[in-house]
Each structure stands twice: as C-alpha cells, then as structure tokens.
Scaffold this motif. Structure first.
Motif, PDB file in Angstrom:
ATOM      1  N   ALA A  79      35.525 -12.381  52.877  1.00  0.00           N
ATOM      2  CA  ALA A  79      34.326 -13.197  52.694  1.00  0.00           C
ATOM      3  C   ALA A  79      33.119 -12.549  53.363  1.00  0.00           C
ATOM      4  O   ALA A  79      31.978 -12.753  52.939  1.00  0.00           O
ATOM      5  N   PHE A  80      33.373 -11.728  54.410  1.00  0.00           N
ATOM      6  CA  PHE A  80      32.275 -11.104  55.135  1.00  0.00           C
ATOM      7  C   PHE A  80      31.792  -9.818  54.467  1.00  0.00           C
ATOM      8  O   PHE A  80      30.822  -9.201  54.910  1.00  0.00           O
ATOM      9  N   HIS A  81      32.483  -9.388  53.404  1.00  0.00           N
ATOM     10  CA  HIS A  81      32.092  -8.185  52.664  1.00  0.00           C
ATOM     11  C   HIS A  81      31.850  -8.470  51.184  1.00  0.00           C
ATOM     12  O   HIS A  81      31.313  -7.618  50.471  1.00  0.00           O
ATOM     13  N   ASP A  82      32.239  -9.653  50.748  1.00  0.00           N
ATOM     14  CA  ASP A  82      32.115 -10.031  49.338  1.00  0.00           C
ATOM     15  C   ASP A  82      30.634 -10.098  48.942  1.00  0.00           C
ATOM     16  O   ASP A  82      29.871 -10.889  49.515  1.00  0.00           O
ATOM     17  N   PRO A  83      30.205  -9.274  47.977  1.00  0.00           N
ATOM     18  CA  PRO A  83      28.784  -9.289  47.594  1.00  0.00           C
ATOM     19  C   PRO A  83      28.335 -10.611  46.992  1.00  0.00           C
ATOM     20  O   PRO A  83      27.158 -10.960  47.072  1.00  0.00           O
ATOM     21  N   THR A  84      29.263 -11.374  46.400  1.00  0.00           N
ATOM     22  CA  THR A  84      28.863 -12.674  45.843  1.00  0.00           C
ATOM     23  C   THR A  84      28.525 -13.648  46.969  1.00  0.00           C
ATOM     24  O   THR A  84      27.622 -14.481  46.829  1.00  0.00           O
ATOM     25  N   VAL A  85      29.249 -13.544  48.099  1.00  0.00           N
ATOM     26  CA  VAL A  85      28.959 -14.403  49.248  1.00  0.00           C
ATOM     27  C   VAL A  85      27.622 -14.000  49.877  1.00  0.00           C
ATOM     28  O   VAL A  85      26.798 -14.842  50.233  1.00  0.00           O
ATOM     29  N   ARG A  86      27.399 -12.699  50.002  1.00  0.00           N
ATOM     30  CA  ARG A  86      26.125 -12.234  50.573  1.00  0.00           C
ATOM     31  C   ARG A  86      24.943 -12.695  49.734  1.00  0.00           C
ATOM     32  O   ARG A  86      23.891 -13.065  50.255  1.00  0.00           O
ATOM     33  N   GLN A  87      25.113 -12.671  48.421  1.00  0.00           N
ATOM     34  CA  GLN A  87      24.026 -13.025  47.519  1.00  0.00           C
ATOM     35  C   GLN A  87      23.619 -14.492  47.650  1.00  0.00           C
ATOM     36  O   GLN A  87      22.488 -14.863  47.313  1.00  0.00           O
ATOM     37  N   LEU A  88      24.522 -15.318  48.150  1.00  0.00           N
ATOM     38  CA  LEU A  88      24.209 -16.741  48.309  1.00  0.00           C
ATOM     39  C   LEU A  88      22.998 -16.953  49.216  1.00  0.00           C
ATOM     40  O   LEU A  88      22.292 -17.953  49.091  1.00  0.00           O
ATOM     41  N   GLY A  89      22.785 -16.012  50.133  1.00  0.00           N
ATOM     42  CA  GLY A  89      21.653 -16.134  51.043  1.00  0.00           C
ATOM     43  C   GLY A  89      20.326 -15.749  50.420  1.00  0.00           C
ATOM     44  O   GLY A  89      19.267 -15.942  51.037  1.00  0.00           O
ATOM     45  N   PHE A  90      20.381 -15.192  49.206  1.00  0.00           N
ATOM     46  CA  PHE A  90      19.154 -14.718  48.559  1.00  0.00           C
ATOM     47  C   PHE A  90      18.836 -15.449  47.259  1.00  0.00           C
ATOM     48  O   PHE A  90      17.721 -15.354  46.757  1.00  0.00           O
ATOM     49  N   SER A  91      19.808 -16.169  46.692  1.00  0.00           N
ATOM     50  CA  SER A  91      19.622 -16.784  45.379  1.00  0.00           C
ATOM     51  C   SER A  91      19.642 -18.302  45.449  1.00  0.00           C
ATOM     52  O   SER A  91      20.318 -18.886  46.295  1.00  0.00           O
ATOM     53  N   THR A  92      18.892 -18.920  44.557  1.00  0.00           N
ATOM     54  CA  THR A  92      18.909 -20.373  44.431  1.00  0.00           C
ATOM     55  C   THR A  92      19.372 -20.797  43.042  1.00  0.00           C
ATOM     56  O   THR A  92      19.542 -21.987  42.784  1.00  0.00           O
ATOM     57  N   THR A  93      19.572 -19.828  42.167  1.00  0.00           N
ATOM     58  CA  THR A  93      20.036 -20.105  40.806  1.00  0.00           C
ATOM     59  C   THR A  93      21.317 -19.327  40.541  1.00  0.00           C
ATOM     60  O   THR A  93      21.597 -18.323  41.209  1.00  0.00           O
ATOM     61  N   PRO A  94      22.125 -19.748  39.567  1.00  0.00           N
ATOM     62  CA  PRO A  94      23.395 -19.059  39.272  1.00  0.00           C
ATOM     63  C   PRO A  94      23.175 -17.584  38.950  1.00  0.00           C
ATOM     64  O   PRO A  94      22.185 -17.213  38.313  1.00  0.00           O
ATOM     65  N   PHE A  95      24.095 -16.750  39.408  1.00  0.00           N
ATOM     66  CA  PHE A  95      24.018 -15.311  39.127  1.00  0.00           C
ATOM     67  C   PHE A  95      25.378 -14.799  38.676  1.00  0.00           C
ATOM     68  O   PHE A  95      26.426 -15.238  39.168  1.00  0.00           O
ATOM     69  N   ALA A  96      25.354 -13.889  37.717  1.00  0.00           N
ATOM     70  CA  ALA A  96      26.585 -13.271  37.226  1.00  0.00           C
ATOM     71  C   ALA A  96      26.991 -12.157  38.190  1.00  0.00           C
ATOM     72  O   ALA A  96      26.140 -11.503  38.802  1.00  0.00           O
ATOM     73  N   TRP A  97      28.288 -11.945  38.334  1.00  0.00           N
ATOM     74  CA  TRP A  97      28.752 -10.877  39.217  1.00  0.00           C
ATOM     75  C   TRP A  97      28.235  -9.522  38.741  1.00  0.00           C
ATOM     76  O   TRP A  97      27.964  -8.641  39.554  1.00  0.00           O
ATOM     77  N   SER A  98      28.079  -9.388  37.433  1.00  0.00           N
ATOM     78  CA  SER A  98      27.586  -8.115  36.891  1.00  0.00           C
ATOM     79  C   SER A  98      26.143  -7.850  37.305  1.00  0.00           C
ATOM     80  O   SER A  98      25.672  -6.718  37.223  1.00  0.00           O
ATOM     81  N   ASP A  99      25.423  -8.894  37.750  1.00  0.00           N
ATOM     82  CA  ASP A  99      24.040  -8.725  38.199  1.00  0.00           C
ATOM     83  C   ASP A  99      23.967  -8.025  39.547  1.00  0.00           C
ATOM     84  O   ASP A  99      22.885  -7.612  39.976  1.00  0.00           O
ATOM     85  N   LEU A 100      25.105  -7.916  40.234  1.00  0.00           N
ATOM     86  CA  LEU A 100      25.109  -7.425  41.609  1.00  0.00           C
ATOM     87  C   LEU A 100      25.306  -5.915  41.715  1.00  0.00           C
ATOM     88  O   LEU A 100      25.474  -5.406  42.826  1.00  0.00           O
ATOM     89  N   GLY A 101      25.293  -5.218  40.585  1.00  0.00           N
ATOM     90  CA  GLY A 101      25.523  -3.774  40.596  1.00  0.00           C
ATOM     91  C   GLY A 101      24.758  -3.027  41.663  1.00  0.00           C
ATOM     92  O   GLY A 101      25.344  -2.276  42.478  1.00  0.00           O
ATOM     93  N   PRO A 102      23.424  -3.184  41.755  1.00  0.00           N
ATOM     94  CA  PRO A 102      22.645  -2.446  42.754  1.00  0.00           C
ATOM     95  C   PRO A 102      23.040  -2.771  44.191  1.00  0.00           C
ATOM     96  O   PRO A 102      22.954  -1.923  45.076  1.00  0.00           O
ATOM     97  N   ARG A 103      23.476  -4.009  44.443  1.00  0.00           N
ATOM     98  CA  ARG A 103      23.859  -4.394  45.804  1.00  0.00           C
ATOM     99  C   ARG A 103      25.239  -3.844  46.190  1.00  0.00           C
ATOM    100  O   ARG A 103      25.545  -3.694  47.361  1.00  0.00           O
ATOM    101  N   VAL A 104      26.067  -3.584  45.180  1.00  0.00           N
ATOM    102  CA  VAL A 104      27.426  -3.107  45.453  1.00  0.00           C
ATOM    103  C   VAL A 104      27.462  -1.586  45.559  1.00  0.00           C
ATOM    104  O   VAL A 104      28.224  -1.020  46.352  1.00  0.00           O
ATOM    105  N   ALA A 105      26.634  -0.913  44.774  1.00  0.00           N
ATOM    106  CA  ALA A 105      26.632   0.557  44.758  1.00  0.00           C
ATOM    107  C   ALA A 105      26.418   1.106  46.163  1.00  0.00           C
ATOM    108  O   ALA A 105      25.493   0.721  46.869  1.00  0.00           O
ATOM    109  N   GLY A 106      27.302   1.991  46.568  1.00  0.00           N
ATOM    110  CA  GLY A 106      27.189   2.618  47.878  1.00  0.00           C
ATOM    111  C   GLY A 106      27.775   1.802  49.013  1.00  0.00           C
ATOM    112  O   GLY A 106      27.780   2.256  50.159  1.00  0.00           O
ATOM    113  N   ASP A 107      28.265   0.607  48.731  1.00  0.00           N
ATOM    114  CA  ASP A 107      28.869  -0.248  49.761  1.00  0.00           C
ATOM    115  C   ASP A 107      30.382  -0.241  49.540  1.00  0.00           C
ATOM    116  O   ASP A 107      30.905  -0.983  48.707  1.00  0.00           O
ATOM    117  N   ALA A 108      31.065   0.601  50.296  1.00  0.00           N
ATOM    118  CA  ALA A 108      32.509   0.778  50.097  1.00  0.00           C
ATOM    119  C   ALA A 108      33.284  -0.515  50.293  1.00  0.00           C
ATOM    120  O   ALA A 108      34.223  -0.809  49.546  1.00  0.00           O
TER     121      ALA A 108
END
Length: 244
Positions: A79-108
């Motif tokens: 949960a502390f590395h899941d990009p969908t959990v991190r995104q909760l702090g930045f979004s107020t509307t629903p987001f698709a996991w595929s939208d997170l590409g830029p946030r995941v790239a380079g984050d092992a």
C-alpha cells in the motif's frame, strides 16, 4: 450520465440499502458491474506509512481480491508503494490505472506492485478517490483482466462507489457497536489523560510510568481501536463510551 445509466445506478442504490453485510455488498456491486469486465473490488482508508499489517487490515472495508494477492499486498506493505494509493492524494475524480503511466515509469517499487497484481488477473482498473467525514483519505478500486469502460461511465461509477463506501462505513459502525473493543485498564487510563490534552511525559508522571510505557499503552489502544494516531483513537474511544 445517460438516462439508462441513471436508472441503473438508482436501482443499484435501492438494492444496496437492503444489504446487511460486506459479502452482500460485494456480491451486489460485482454483479452490477460485471458487464464492464470488473471482477474485484477493494475499498478502504489509507493507512499511515509504516503501519503494521494488522493495522493496515483494519483500514480495509471490502476486499474481493484473490486471497494470496491480498495477503501478499498487506504483508509486504505494498500500500505504501502502490501508485493508485499515492494518486488518491492528488485526485478528486475517478482515474484509470492506465492513466498512471508517467507516475509509474522509473519507480521500481510501483512497477513491482502493478506487475505482480497482473499475475492475479488484476491488470486493469479504475480507482475512485474518497474521503471520510473525519478527513481520512480513502479509495474504492474496481479491477479485472481488461475493463470495458468509457469515460462517460465514470460519473456512474463515482456515485455507486461513493454510496457503497458510505454504506460499508455504516455497516462497520454497527458491527463495532455489537463487538465492543475491550481496552485494558492502563490503556483506558492513558487514553483518558490523552483526551485531556496531556503529553506523554505528563501522563507518565500521573500514571507513575516512563514515557516509553505511555507510548506502549497508547499504541496498543490505537491498534485495538483500528486507528492510526492519537487524535483518531481519542475520537473513536469517546464515541464508543470507552472514555469520557
């Protein structure tokens, strides 16, 4: 939202009001959304970073993920590395996991979570950001092998997830009232003094123990109450009549 989608949503909300437990909620939700390719749901509040597995589990309201994945996710602190959990702090509307590409790239670490989720047929999903009345950040994730969702479907999912989340919170409240938490006398005493605004040092002086002892009792009380910090623990204990 189209008229058809609105009618479907209203029908779901009426059926949801008749559910009496978490299993009934999850069955209803997944049956309603099966045509979109949604096979699993997970909802809960975001745990404090570094929280132990038991405390993380207390944040989960519903989880239909494959059991092996759910156990791994909690045990390894994903949960502390899941990009969908991190995104909760930045979004107020629903987001698709595929939208997170830029946030995941380079984050092992984030890539590891997403890749391992894919091994359990959780390759695609959408997450609805939410917040409790206490101000806790929360999320409702709906996932499957491949979703068949149109951006126009997101308002419907947002409404359904929001209503389902509120209903799950109410169900948990009822269960908590039935299964009252039992605090040890020293845990209750430490929490009572904390409610009166005393510091750990002041509580230790009153109770005749060290600040480490105070911290131990307060941590134990927080764990039993399923809370992540002192303020939440005091609030929950007051609501349940454990302190006054």
């Amino acid at each position: 939202m189209t008229r058809r989608a609105l009618d479907q949503t209203l029908g779901f909300l009426r059926s949801l009001d008749r559910t009496a437990n978490v299993d009934e909620v999850s069955r209803l939700l997944l049956a309603e959304l099966a045509d979109f390719g949604i096979a699993h749901a997970m909802a809960g509040t975001v745990p404090q970073r570094g929280a132990p597995t038991r405390q993380q589990r207390s944040h989960v309201l519903v989880n239909t993920f494959p059991s092996e994945w759910g156990q791994r996710y909690l045990a390894r602190g994903y949960a502390f590395h899941d990009p969908t959990v991190r995104q909760l702090g930045f979004s107020t509307t629903p987001f698709a996991w595929s939208d997170l590409g830029p946030r995941v790239a380079g984050d092992a670490a984030a890539l590891k979570v997403m890749n391992e989720a894919g091994e359990f047929a959780l390759r695609d999903g959408i997450t609805v950001p939410l917040m409790t009345l206490d101000g806790d950040v929360a999320g409702f994730s709906l996932s499957g092998e491949r979703l068949a969702l149109d951006p126009a479907d997101r308002p419907m999912l947002h409404l359904m997830a929001t209503y389902a989340f509120g209903h799950l919170l109410r169900l948990r409240g009822r269960n908590a009232a039935v299964e009252a938490v039992k605090l040890a006398p020293r845990e209750r005493e430490a929490l009572q003094w904390a409610a009166e605004g005393k510091t750990d040092w002041e509580i230790g002086e009153v109770m005749g123990i060290s600040t480490h002892g105070v911290d131990f009792h307060l941590r134990s009380a927080r764990t039993k109450l399923g809370t992540t910090n002192r303020t939440q623990a005091v609030a929950v204990a007051l609501r349940r009549g454990l302190i006054h």
